[in-house]
Design a protein around this motif. Structure first.
Motif, PDB file in Angstrom:
ATOM      1  N   TRP A   4       0.890  -1.156  -0.021  1.00 56.63           N
ATOM      2  CA  TRP A   4      -0.101   0.022   0.177  1.00 56.63           C
ATOM      3  C   TRP A   4       0.894   1.186   0.022  1.00 56.63           C
ATOM      4  CZ3 TRP A   4      -5.151  -0.114  -0.394  1.00 56.63           C
ATOM      5  CH2 TRP A   4      -6.056  -1.398  -0.092  1.00 56.63           C
ATOM      6  N   TYR A   5       0.648   1.878  -0.728  1.00 57.22           N
ATOM      7  CA  TYR A   5       1.410   3.220  -0.845  1.00 57.22           C
ATOM      8  C   TYR A   5       0.284   4.607  -0.575  1.00 57.22           C
ATOM      9  CZ  TYR A   5       4.560   0.589  -3.658  1.00 57.22           C
ATOM     10  OH  TYR A   5       5.435  -0.379  -4.135  1.00 57.22           O
ATOM     11  N   HIS A   6       0.889   5.262   0.654  1.00 56.55           N
ATOM     12  CA  HIS A   6       0.215   6.204   1.093  1.00 56.55           C
ATOM     13  C   HIS A   6       0.829   7.639   0.535  1.00 56.55           C
ATOM     14  CE1 HIS A   6      -2.125   3.847   3.743  1.00 56.55           C
ATOM     15  NE2 HIS A   6      -0.985   3.253   3.925  1.00 56.55           N
ATOM     16  N   VAL A   7      -0.058   8.330  -0.047  1.00 55.53           N
ATOM     17  CA  VAL A   7       0.317   9.679  -0.555  1.00 55.53           C
ATOM     18  C   VAL A   7      -0.044  10.765   0.537  1.00 55.53           C
ATOM     19  CG1 VAL A   7       0.113  11.428  -2.216  1.00 55.53           C
ATOM     20  CG2 VAL A   7      -0.059   9.147  -2.993  1.00 55.53           C
ATOM     21  N   ASN A   8       1.247  11.427   0.842  1.00 55.16           N
ATOM     22  CA  ASN A   8       1.154  12.432   1.834  1.00 55.16           C
ATOM     23  C   ASN A   8       0.148  13.491   1.385  1.00 55.16           C
ATOM     24  OD1 ASN A   8       1.431  14.725   3.297  1.00 55.16           O
ATOM     25  ND2 ASN A   8       3.797  14.302   3.534  1.00 55.16           N
ATOM     26  N   GLU A   9      -0.537  13.986   2.300  1.00 54.73           N
ATOM     27  CA  GLU A   9      -1.842  15.032   1.832  1.00 54.73           C
ATOM     28  C   GLU A   9      -1.335  16.244   1.306  1.00 54.73           C
ATOM     29  OE1 GLU A   9      -5.347  15.314   4.209  1.00 54.73           O
ATOM     30  OE2 GLU A   9      -4.869  13.149   5.065  1.00 54.73           O
ATOM     31  N   HIS A  10      -0.014  16.643   2.035  1.00 54.11           N
ATOM     32  CA  HIS A  10       0.526  17.679   1.799  1.00 54.11           C
ATOM     33  C   HIS A  10       1.189  17.853   0.372  1.00 54.11           C
ATOM     34  CE1 HIS A  10      -0.612  19.102   5.507  1.00 54.11           C
ATOM     35  NE2 HIS A  10       0.145  17.903   6.027  1.00 54.11           N
ATOM     36  N   THR A  11       1.468  16.753  -0.331  1.00 60.27           N
ATOM     37  CA  THR A  11       2.223  16.675  -1.545  1.00 60.27           C
ATOM     38  C   THR A  11       1.068  16.690  -2.870  1.00 60.27           C
ATOM     39  OG1 THR A  11       1.996  14.334  -1.718  1.00 60.27           O
ATOM     40  CG2 THR A  11       3.756  15.078  -0.673  1.00 60.27           C
ATOM     41  N   GLN A  12      -0.092  16.796  -2.711  1.00 61.88           N
ATOM     42  CA  GLN A  12      -1.212  17.155  -3.597  1.00 61.88           C
ATOM     43  C   GLN A  12      -1.792  18.370  -3.518  1.00 61.88           C
ATOM     44  OE1 GLN A  12      -3.846  13.736  -3.280  1.00 61.88           O
ATOM     45  NE2 GLN A  12      -2.421  12.539  -4.550  1.00 61.88           N
ATOM     46  N   ILE A  13      -2.116  19.086  -4.594  1.00 62.24           N
ATOM     47  CA  ILE A  13      -2.782  20.465  -4.616  1.00 62.24           C
ATOM     48  C   ILE A  13      -4.060  20.158  -5.264  1.00 62.24           C
ATOM     49  CG2 ILE A  13      -2.188  22.777  -5.366  1.00 62.24           C
ATOM     50  CD1 ILE A  13       0.568  22.172  -5.422  1.00 62.24           C
ATOM     51  N   GLU A  14      -4.955  20.576  -4.465  1.00 62.66           N
ATOM     52  CA  GLU A  14      -6.296  20.606  -4.979  1.00 62.66           C
ATOM     53  C   GLU A  14      -6.459  21.746  -5.971  1.00 62.66           C
ATOM     54  OE1 GLU A  14     -10.533  21.185  -3.298  1.00 62.66           O
ATOM     55  OE2 GLU A  14      -9.373  19.579  -2.273  1.00 62.66           O
ATOM     56  N   ILE A  15      -6.981  21.679  -7.207  1.00 64.25           N
ATOM     57  CA  ILE A  15      -7.319  22.688  -8.142  1.00 64.25           C
ATOM     58  C   ILE A  15      -8.541  22.418  -8.947  1.00 64.25           C
ATOM     59  CG2 ILE A  15      -4.713  22.740  -8.898  1.00 64.25           C
ATOM     60  CD1 ILE A  15      -5.602  20.981 -11.231  1.00 64.25           C
ATOM     61  N   GLU A  16      -9.233  23.327  -9.685  1.00 64.49           N
ATOM     62  CA  GLU A  16     -10.286  23.073 -10.345  1.00 64.49           C
ATOM     63  C   GLU A  16     -10.341  23.453 -11.638  1.00 64.49           C
ATOM     64  OE1 GLU A  16     -14.408  25.772 -10.942  1.00 64.49           O
ATOM     65  OE2 GLU A  16     -13.007  26.434  -9.670  1.00 64.49           O
ATOM     66  N   ARG A  17     -10.627  22.437 -12.563  1.00 64.04           N
ATOM     67  CA  ARG A  17     -10.106  22.271 -13.961  1.00 64.04           C
ATOM     68  C   ARG A  17     -11.593  22.586 -14.602  1.00 64.04           C
ATOM     69  NH1 ARG A  17      -6.683  17.406 -13.148  1.00 64.04           N
ATOM     70  NH2 ARG A  17      -4.605  18.033 -13.456  1.00 64.04           N
ATOM     71  N   VAL A  18     -11.318  23.087 -15.972  1.00 66.61           N
ATOM     72  CA  VAL A  18     -12.385  23.619 -16.753  1.00 66.61           C
ATOM     73  C   VAL A  18     -12.330  23.121 -18.220  1.00 66.61           C
ATOM     74  CG1 VAL A  18     -12.825  25.638 -15.547  1.00 66.61           C
ATOM     75  CG2 VAL A  18     -11.451  25.835 -17.534  1.00 66.61           C
ATOM     76  N   GLN A  19     -13.602  22.525 -18.625  1.00 67.16           N
ATOM     77  CA  GLN A  19     -13.448  22.033 -19.865  1.00 67.16           C
ATOM     78  C   GLN A  19     -13.240  23.170 -20.991  1.00 67.16           C
ATOM     79  OE1 GLN A  19     -13.720  18.868 -20.619  1.00 67.16           O
ATOM     80  NE2 GLN A  19     -13.263  19.217 -22.764  1.00 67.16           N
ATOM     81  N   THR A  20     -12.400  23.099 -22.027  1.00 66.97           N
ATOM     82  CA  THR A  20     -12.299  24.414 -22.986  1.00 66.97           C
ATOM     83  C   THR A  20     -12.270  23.657 -24.569  1.00 66.97           C
ATOM     84  OG1 THR A  20     -10.740  25.901 -23.367  1.00 66.97           O
ATOM     85  CG2 THR A  20      -9.642  24.172 -22.921  1.00 66.97           C
ATOM     86  N   GLY A  21     -12.564  24.469 -25.499  1.00 67.78           N
ATOM     87  CA  GLY A  21     -12.663  24.260 -26.704  1.00 67.78           C
ATOM     88  C   GLY A  21     -11.356  24.755 -27.417  1.00 67.78           C
ATOM     89  N   VAL A  22     -10.026  24.321 -27.424  1.00 68.01           N
ATOM     90  CA  VAL A  22      -9.123  24.948 -28.035  1.00 68.01           C
ATOM     91  C   VAL A  22      -8.700  24.576 -29.381  1.00 68.01           C
ATOM     92  CG1 VAL A  22      -6.667  25.167 -27.622  1.00 68.01           C
ATOM     93  CG2 VAL A  22      -8.027  25.393 -25.636  1.00 68.01           C
ATOM     94  N   ARG A  23      -8.552  25.268 -30.288  1.00 73.77           N
ATOM     95  CA  ARG A  23      -8.187  24.463 -31.616  1.00 73.77           C
ATOM     96  C   ARG A  23      -6.642  24.639 -31.802  1.00 73.77           C
ATOM     97  NH1 ARG A  23     -11.981  24.339 -35.429  1.00 73.77           N
ATOM     98  NH2 ARG A  23     -10.790  25.198 -37.267  1.00 73.77           N
TER      99      ARG A  23
END
Length: 94
Positions: A4-23
């Protein structure tokens, strides 16, 4: 035995992603998709990494990955260079 691998909560950064329509240029997208597949990551994750490196003036790829990218460029016929970036004109659709 299961490891089992435990990821330290402090190593992950919570973000908000948005859907985009890039050509984007067709062959460039094919190379990007091939690199994301090679690295087993989503296209969005790859683009985020490239951009975050570029914003800090850092190279996003190792020499080994650059060699692999060069092969993908040949496979997909991508001859565009960075110096072409402000000279691209989209072909008119019929």
């Amino acid at each position: 035995m299961v490891h089992w691998y435990h990821v330290n909560e402090h190593t992950q950064i919570e973000i908000e992603r948005v859907q985009t329509g890039v050509r984007i240029e067709k062959r460039l997208l094919k190379v990007l998709k091939a690199v994301s597949e090679l690295k087993d990551m989503t296209l969005g994750d790859l683009l985020e990494g490239i951009l975050l490196h570029a914003f800090e003036g850092k190279a996003p790829f190792s020499d080994a990955t650059l060699k692999e990218i060069e092969q993908f460029r040949k496979i997909y016929g991508l001859t565009l260079k960075a110096s072409d970036s402000h000279q691209l004109k989209e072909r008119r659709r019929r």
